[in-house]
Design a protein around this motif. Structure first.
Motif, short mmCIF file in Angstrom:
data_model
loop_
_atom_site.label_atom_id
_atom_site.label_comp_id
_atom_site.label_asym_id
_atom_site.label_seq_id
_atom_site.Cartn_x
_atom_site.Cartn_y
_atom_site.Cartn_z
N HIS A 1 19.72 27.66 40.05
CA HIS A 1 20.29 29.02 40.02
C HIS A 1 20.10 29.66 38.64
N TRP B 1 30.19 26.70 43.85
CA TRP B 1 31.23 27.17 42.91
C TRP B 1 32.59 26.60 43.28
N ASP B 2 32.95 26.65 44.55
CA ASP B 2 34.25 26.13 44.99
C ASP B 2 34.39 24.64 44.67
N LYS C 1 33.08 33.43 39.11
CA LYS C 1 31.80 32.77 39.36
C LYS C 1 30.70 33.53 38.62
N THR D 1 39.40 29.44 40.09
CA THR D 1 38.59 29.15 41.28
C THR D 1 38.20 30.41 42.03
N GLU D 2 38.71 31.55 41.63
CA GLU D 2 38.44 32.80 42.33
C GLU D 2 36.98 33.20 42.19
N PRO D 3 36.43 33.85 43.22
CA PRO D 3 35.01 34.25 43.20
C PRO D 3 34.65 35.19 42.05
N GLN D 4 35.58 35.99 41.55
CA GLN D 4 35.24 36.92 40.48
C GLN D 4 34.93 36.20 39.16
N LYS E 1 24.59 32.16 43.49
CA LYS E 1 24.75 32.73 44.84
C LYS E 1 25.44 31.77 45.80
N ASP E 2 25.53 30.50 45.43
CA ASP E 2 26.08 29.46 46.29
C ASP E 2 27.61 29.36 46.08
N SER E 3 28.36 29.99 46.95
CA SER E 3 29.83 29.98 46.82
C SER E 3 30.41 28.59 47.05
N ALA E 4 29.80 27.81 47.92
CA ALA E 4 30.29 26.46 48.19
C ALA E 4 30.16 25.59 46.94
#
Length: 181
Positions: A138, A51-52, A41, A36-39, A46-49
């Motif tokens: 995206h 991805w989460d 993704k 789940t970590e941003p790295q 660009k949408d972090s929400a």
């Protein structure tokens, strides 16, 4: 055929990917979690929400893969040690009597886990389909690829599962501009 060749079969175009089950020696004996970590993704996303949300919903099913396999092998090992101790004690007849149920117990446990994992693979495929349209803007096409996940497979092959984040082919890319051509 080496391990890298097997990985290349599932991802021949080398798209960004998250391996859920890698073909390593002990991958069948452990559960895993979807990162789940941003790295982890994809760079294009660009949408972090999004991805989460995607990672959390994937993690629900992914964390259940091979869930009881450790207990099955511990139980199998304990019964095997008991048979060895009985055999050392001179009770060979008991070892012969217990051998067949031990083999059946191991096969039944393995069959249950494989069937359960196949149901989870279907759940993961459904999650991928649900998020596919949300990733298209995206320029990301989601794909879930599996190999050797059945009960019968070639000797020494490990189950492999991967989520691929490929580019969207031009004809499938939605038009996000307000310009009318």
């Amino acid at each position: 055929m080496g391990l890298t060749t097997s990985k290349q079969e599932l991802n021949p175009l080398d798209y960004p990917a998250i391996w859920i089950s890698e073909p390593t020696m002990f991958s069948d004996f452990q559960t895993t979690k979807f990162p789940t970590e941003p790295q982890h993704k994809p760079v294009e996303l660009k949408d972090s929400a999004l991805w989460d949300e995607f990672a959390a919903s994937m993690n629900v099913s992914v964390s259940k893969l091979n869930q009881y396999i450790g207990w099955m092998y511990i139980m199998y090992l304990v019964v095997l040690v008991m048979c060895l101790l009985i055999g050392i004690g001179g009770q060979i007849l008991w070892v012969q009597i217990l051998t067949f149920p031990i083999i059946l117990m191991n096969l039944a446990g393995h069959f249950y886990i494989v069937k359960r994992n196949q149901r989870l693979d279907q759940e993961i495929g459904t999650i991928i389909q649900a998020y596919e349209t949300r990733f298209l803007p995206h320029n990301i096409q989601l794909e879930y690829v599996t190999k050797w996940t059945d009960f019968c497979k070639p000797r020494h092959q490990r189950a492999m599962r991967v989520v691929l984040f490929g580019p969207v082919p031009n004809q499938e890319r939605p038009n996000l501009s307000d310009d009318v051509a």
